[in-house]
Motif scaffolding. Structure first.
Motif, PDB file in Angstrom:
ATOM      1  N   LEU A 112      38.883  38.180  29.208  1.00 40.93           N
ATOM      2  CA  LEU A 112      40.033  38.808  29.867  1.00 40.93           C
ATOM      3  C   LEU A 112      40.191  40.252  29.396  1.00 40.93           C
ATOM      4  O   LEU A 112      40.398  41.153  30.207  1.00 40.93           O
ATOM      5  CB  LEU A 112      41.299  38.003  29.592  1.00 40.93           C
ATOM      6  CG  LEU A 112      42.565  38.464  30.291  1.00 40.93           C
ATOM      7  CD1 LEU A 112      42.379  38.511  31.804  1.00 40.93           C
ATOM      8  CD2 LEU A 112      43.728  37.556  29.929  1.00 40.93           C
ATOM      9  N   GLN A 113      40.059  40.491  28.108  1.00 40.70           N
ATOM     10  CA  GLN A 113      40.188  41.861  27.612  1.00 40.70           C
ATOM     11  C   GLN A 113      39.022  42.743  28.020  1.00 40.70           C
ATOM     12  O   GLN A 113      39.173  43.954  28.129  1.00 40.70           O
ATOM     13  CB  GLN A 113      40.348  41.869  26.094  1.00 40.70           C
ATOM     14  CG  GLN A 113      41.803  41.761  25.713  1.00 40.70           C
ATOM     15  CD  GLN A 113      42.063  42.143  24.289  1.00 40.70           C
ATOM     16  OE1 GLN A 113      41.717  41.392  23.388  1.00 40.70           O
ATOM     17  NE2 GLN A 113      42.674  43.283  24.093  1.00 40.70           N
ATOM     18  N   ALA A 114      37.871  42.157  28.280  1.00 40.12           N
ATOM     19  CA  ALA A 114      36.698  42.936  28.705  1.00 40.12           C
ATOM     20  C   ALA A 114      36.781  43.349  30.177  1.00 40.12           C
ATOM     21  O   ALA A 114      36.070  44.257  30.612  1.00 40.12           O
ATOM     22  CB  ALA A 114      35.420  42.132  28.479  1.00 40.12           C
ATOM     23  N   ALA A 115      37.644  42.701  30.942  1.00 38.47           N
ATOM     24  CA  ALA A 115      37.742  42.972  32.385  1.00 38.47           C
ATOM     25  C   ALA A 115      38.220  44.398  32.638  1.00 38.47           C
ATOM     26  O   ALA A 115      39.215  44.848  32.063  1.00 38.47           O
ATOM     27  CB  ALA A 115      38.683  41.973  33.039  1.00 38.47           C
ATOM     28  N   LYS A 116      37.483  45.107  33.507  1.00 40.70           N
ATOM     29  CA  LYS A 116      37.821  46.484  33.863  1.00 40.70           C
ATOM     30  C   LYS A 116      37.991  46.684  35.368  1.00 40.70           C
ATOM     31  O   LYS A 116      38.470  47.711  35.815  1.00 40.70           O
ATOM     32  CB  LYS A 116      36.738  47.455  33.372  1.00 40.70           C
ATOM     33  CG  LYS A 116      36.528  47.426  31.881  1.00 40.70           C
ATOM     34  CD  LYS A 116      37.759  47.854  31.147  1.00 40.70           C
ATOM     35  CE  LYS A 116      37.556  47.788  29.643  1.00 40.70           C
ATOM     36  NZ  LYS A 116      38.792  47.646  28.909  1.00 40.70           N
ATOM     37  N   ARG A 117      37.557  45.699  36.154  1.00 40.94           N
ATOM     38  CA  ARG A 117      37.671  45.782  37.610  1.00 40.94           C
ATOM     39  C   ARG A 117      38.074  44.421  38.158  1.00 40.94           C
ATOM     40  O   ARG A 117      37.755  43.397  37.561  1.00 40.94           O
ATOM     41  CB  ARG A 117      36.349  46.197  38.250  1.00 40.94           C
ATOM     42  CG  ARG A 117      35.896  47.600  37.847  1.00 40.94           C
ATOM     43  CD  ARG A 117      34.817  48.170  38.734  1.00 40.94           C
ATOM     44  NE  ARG A 117      35.204  48.384  40.113  1.00 40.94           N
ATOM     45  CZ  ARG A 117      35.987  49.351  40.579  1.00 40.94           C
ATOM     46  NH1 ARG A 117      36.508  50.209  39.768  1.00 40.94           N
ATOM     47  NH2 ARG A 117      36.240  49.467  41.864  1.00 40.94           N
ATOM     48  N   TYR A 118      38.764  44.428  39.300  1.00 39.58           N
ATOM     49  CA  TYR A 118      39.076  43.182  39.992  1.00 39.58           C
ATOM     50  C   TYR A 118      38.664  43.306  41.444  1.00 39.58           C
ATOM     51  O   TYR A 118      38.588  44.406  41.997  1.00 39.58           O
ATOM     52  CB  TYR A 118      40.565  42.830  39.869  1.00 39.58           C
ATOM     53  CG  TYR A 118      41.485  43.751  40.633  1.00 39.58           C
ATOM     54  CD1 TYR A 118      41.878  43.452  41.932  1.00 39.58           C
ATOM     55  CD2 TYR A 118      41.970  44.916  40.049  1.00 39.58           C
ATOM     56  CE1 TYR A 118      42.723  44.295  42.629  1.00 39.58           C
ATOM     57  CE2 TYR A 118      42.809  45.765  40.739  1.00 39.58           C
ATOM     58  CZ  TYR A 118      43.190  45.442  42.029  1.00 39.58           C
ATOM     59  OH  TYR A 118      44.023  46.281  42.717  1.00 39.58           O
ATOM     60  N   ARG A 119      38.360  42.172  42.038  1.00 39.03           N
ATOM     61  CA  ARG A 119      37.956  42.159  43.443  1.00 39.03           C
ATOM     62  C   ARG A 119      38.289  40.798  44.045  1.00 39.03           C
ATOM     63  O   ARG A 119      38.052  39.768  43.425  1.00 39.03           O
ATOM     64  CB  ARG A 119      36.462  42.418  43.554  1.00 39.03           C
ATOM     65  CG  ARG A 119      36.006  42.597  44.999  1.00 39.03           C
ATOM     66  CD  ARG A 119      34.571  42.975  45.071  1.00 39.03           C
ATOM     67  NE  ARG A 119      33.809  41.731  45.089  1.00 39.03           N
ATOM     68  CZ  ARG A 119      32.503  41.660  44.976  1.00 39.03           C
ATOM     69  NH1 ARG A 119      31.794  42.738  44.795  1.00 39.03           N
ATOM     70  NH2 ARG A 119      31.895  40.518  45.030  1.00 39.03           N
ATOM     71  N   PHE A 120      38.837  40.816  45.253  1.00 37.92           N
ATOM     72  CA  PHE A 120      39.082  39.584  45.985  1.00 37.92           C
ATOM     73  C   PHE A 120      37.818  39.230  46.754  1.00 37.92           C
ATOM     74  O   PHE A 120      37.290  40.057  47.499  1.00 37.92           O
ATOM     75  CB  PHE A 120      40.256  39.736  46.960  1.00 37.92           C
ATOM     76  CG  PHE A 120      41.571  39.856  46.251  1.00 37.92           C
ATOM     77  CD1 PHE A 120      42.235  38.730  45.814  1.00 37.92           C
ATOM     78  CD2 PHE A 120      42.135  41.096  46.009  1.00 37.92           C
ATOM     79  CE1 PHE A 120      43.442  38.830  45.150  1.00 37.92           C
ATOM     80  CE2 PHE A 120      43.343  41.210  45.351  1.00 37.92           C
ATOM     81  CZ  PHE A 120      43.997  40.066  44.919  1.00 37.92           C
ATOM     82  N   GLU A 121      37.337  38.020  46.562  1.00 41.14           N
ATOM     83  CA  GLU A 121      36.145  37.548  47.266  1.00 41.14           C
ATOM     84  C   GLU A 121      36.550  36.976  48.621  1.00 41.14           C
ATOM     85  O   GLU A 121      37.722  36.672  48.854  1.00 41.14           O
ATOM     86  CB  GLU A 121      35.423  36.478  46.432  1.00 41.14           C
ATOM     87  CG  GLU A 121      35.053  36.931  45.032  1.00 41.14           C
ATOM     88  CD  GLU A 121      34.033  38.061  45.006  1.00 41.14           C
ATOM     89  OE1 GLU A 121      33.341  38.296  46.015  1.00 41.14           O
ATOM     90  OE2 GLU A 121      33.929  38.719  43.965  1.00 41.14           O
TER      91      GLU A 121
END
Length: 150
Positions: A112-121
Protein backbone atom coordinates in the motif's frame (compact mmCIF):
# COMPACT_ATOMS: atom_id res chain seq x y z
CA UNK A 1 -34.09 41.66 -48.40
CA UNK A 2 -35.06 37.99 -48.77
CA UNK A 3 -31.40 37.04 -49.26
CA UNK A 4 -30.34 38.94 -46.11
CA UNK A 5 -33.11 37.30 -44.06
CA UNK A 6 -32.07 33.87 -45.38
CA UNK A 7 -28.39 34.45 -44.45
CA UNK A 8 -29.38 35.69 -40.99
CA UNK A 9 -31.59 32.60 -40.50
CA UNK A 10 -28.78 30.31 -41.71
CA UNK A 11 -26.26 32.00 -39.37
CA UNK A 12 -28.59 31.66 -36.35
CA UNK A 13 -29.13 27.93 -37.00
CA UNK A 14 -25.37 27.37 -37.22
CA UNK A 15 -24.83 29.31 -33.96
CA UNK A 16 -27.58 27.32 -32.26
CA UNK A 17 -26.07 23.98 -33.30
CA UNK A 18 -22.62 25.13 -32.21
CA UNK A 19 -23.88 26.16 -28.77
CA UNK A 20 -25.78 22.87 -28.42
CA UNK A 21 -22.67 20.86 -29.42
CA UNK A 22 -20.52 22.82 -26.95
CA UNK A 23 -23.06 22.28 -24.16
CA UNK A 24 -23.21 18.50 -24.77
CA UNK A 25 -19.40 18.27 -24.97
CA UNK A 26 -19.01 20.08 -21.63
CA UNK A 27 -21.53 17.81 -19.92
CA UNK A 28 -19.80 14.71 -21.31
CA UNK A 29 -16.35 15.96 -20.25
CA UNK A 30 -17.59 16.76 -16.74
CA UNK A 31 -19.12 13.30 -16.40
CA UNK A 32 -15.94 11.56 -17.59
CA UNK A 33 -13.75 13.58 -15.29
CA UNK A 34 -15.70 12.96 -12.08
CA UNK A 35 -16.98 9.39 -12.56
CA UNK A 36 -13.87 7.48 -11.39
CA UNK A 37 -13.22 9.92 -8.55
CA UNK A 38 -16.72 9.38 -7.21
CA UNK A 39 -16.15 5.63 -7.26
CA UNK A 40 -12.84 5.84 -5.39
CA UNK A 41 -13.90 7.56 -2.15
CA UNK A 42 -15.96 6.05 0.68
CA UNK A 43 -15.88 2.64 -0.98
CA UNK A 44 -14.71 -0.47 0.86
CA UNK A 45 -11.96 -2.00 -1.29
CA UNK A 46 -11.05 -5.64 -0.68
CA UNK A 47 -8.04 -7.42 -2.23
CA UNK A 48 -8.91 -9.54 -5.26
CA UNK A 49 -6.37 -12.21 -4.32
CA UNK A 50 -6.86 -14.43 -1.28
CA UNK A 51 -6.67 -12.42 1.94
CA UNK A 52 -7.51 -12.98 5.62
CA UNK A 53 -11.09 -12.29 6.69
CA UNK A 54 -11.96 -8.61 7.12
CA UNK A 55 -9.16 -7.05 5.03
CA UNK A 56 -10.22 -3.78 3.39
CA UNK A 57 -9.15 -0.23 2.75
CA UNK A 58 -11.11 2.96 2.31
CA UNK A 59 -10.11 6.37 0.96
CA UNK A 60 -12.06 8.94 2.99
CA UNK A 61 -14.28 11.50 1.29
CA UNK A 62 -12.22 14.40 2.63
CA UNK A 63 -9.58 13.04 0.18
CA UNK A 64 -6.81 13.16 2.74
CA UNK A 65 -6.74 9.76 4.45
CA UNK A 66 -6.71 6.04 3.90
CA UNK A 67 -8.03 3.75 6.64
CA UNK A 68 -8.74 0.06 6.86
CA UNK A 69 -7.99 -3.34 8.30
CA UNK A 70 -5.18 -5.63 7.16
CA UNK A 71 -6.37 -8.69 9.10
CA UNK A 72 -6.36 -8.39 12.86
CA UNK A 73 -4.94 -4.87 12.84
CA UNK A 74 -6.39 -1.55 11.78
CA UNK A 75 -4.34 1.01 9.87
CA UNK A 76 -4.62 4.69 8.99
CA UNK A 77 -2.57 7.37 7.33
CA UNK A 78 -2.42 10.35 5.01
CA UNK A 79 -3.21 9.89 1.34
CA UNK A 80 -3.02 12.34 -1.54
CA UNK A 81 -4.96 11.27 -4.61
CA UNK A 82 -4.68 13.27 -7.81
CA UNK A 83 -7.00 13.32 -10.80
CA UNK A 84 -4.11 12.38 -13.11
CA UNK A 85 -4.02 8.86 -11.62
CA UNK A 86 -1.17 9.42 -9.19
CA UNK A 87 -1.32 8.95 -5.47
CA UNK A 88 0.92 9.29 -2.46
CA UNK A 89 0.36 7.37 0.74
CA UNK A 90 2.29 8.71 3.69
CA UNK A 91 3.56 6.97 6.79
CA UNK A 92 0.92 4.50 7.95
CA UNK A 93 0.08 3.88 11.58
CA UNK A 94 -1.38 0.56 12.69
CA UNK A 95 -2.40 -1.33 15.77
CA UNK A 96 0.00 -4.16 16.63
CA UNK A 97 -2.06 -7.07 17.87
CA UNK A 98 -0.66 -10.57 17.44
CA UNK A 99 -2.18 -12.45 14.54
CA UNK A 100 -1.51 -15.65 12.59
CA UNK A 101 -1.49 -13.42 9.49
CA UNK A 102 1.32 -11.04 10.53
CA UNK A 103 3.40 -11.72 7.40
CA UNK A 104 0.41 -10.99 5.16
CA UNK A 105 -0.40 -7.82 7.09
CA UNK A 106 3.16 -6.51 6.84
CA UNK A 107 3.31 -7.20 3.07
CA UNK A 108 -0.12 -5.59 2.58
CA UNK A 109 1.01 -2.38 4.31
CA UNK A 110 4.31 -2.34 2.38
CA UNK A 111 2.47 -2.72 -0.93
CA UNK A 112 0.00 0.00 0.00
CA UNK A 113 2.79 2.44 0.83
CA UNK A 114 4.63 1.55 -2.39
CA UNK A 115 1.58 2.46 -4.51
CA UNK A 116 2.14 5.57 -6.65
CA UNK A 117 -0.57 5.22 -9.30
CA UNK A 118 -4.17 4.01 -9.44
CA UNK A 119 -6.25 2.84 -12.36
CA UNK A 120 -9.78 1.52 -12.78
CA UNK A 121 -9.80 -1.67 -14.85
CA UNK A 122 -12.59 -2.58 -17.28
CA UNK A 123 -13.84 -5.30 -14.91
CA UNK A 124 -14.40 -2.66 -12.19
CA UNK A 125 -11.37 -3.51 -10.10
CA UNK A 126 -8.94 -0.88 -8.83
CA UNK A 127 -5.25 -1.46 -9.53
CA UNK A 128 -2.55 0.20 -7.45
CA UNK A 129 0.92 0.18 -9.00
CA UNK A 130 4.38 1.19 -7.84
CA UNK A 131 6.73 3.74 -9.38
CA UNK A 132 7.91 1.18 -11.98
CA UNK A 133 4.33 0.41 -13.07
CA UNK A 134 4.21 -3.02 -11.42
CA UNK A 135 0.83 -3.76 -9.84
CA UNK A 136 1.13 -3.75 -6.03
CA UNK A 137 -2.42 -4.86 -5.41
CA UNK A 138 -5.75 -5.27 -7.13
CA UNK A 139 -8.89 -4.38 -5.22
CA UNK A 140 -12.60 -4.86 -5.74
CA UNK A 141 -15.42 -2.79 -4.28
CA UNK A 142 -17.51 -4.56 -1.66
CA UNK A 143 -20.54 -3.39 0.30
CA UNK A 144 -19.82 -2.60 3.96
CA UNK A 145 -20.86 -5.20 6.53
CA UNK A 146 -23.78 -4.30 8.70
CA UNK A 147 -23.20 -4.64 12.44
CA UNK A 148 -23.86 -8.23 13.54
CA UNK A 149 -23.57 -9.61 9.99
CA UNK A 150 -21.24 -12.59 9.39
Amino acid sequence: MKKTAFLLFKKNIFSGFFVLFLFIALIFAQGCRTFPEQQLYNVYWKPVEKAPEGVFLLFTSDKRRVVGCCGANRFFGPATINKDGTLSIGMLGATRMASPHMQYEQKFLENLQAAKRYRFEQDGTLSLSDIDGSVCMRLQAVPPKVSGEK
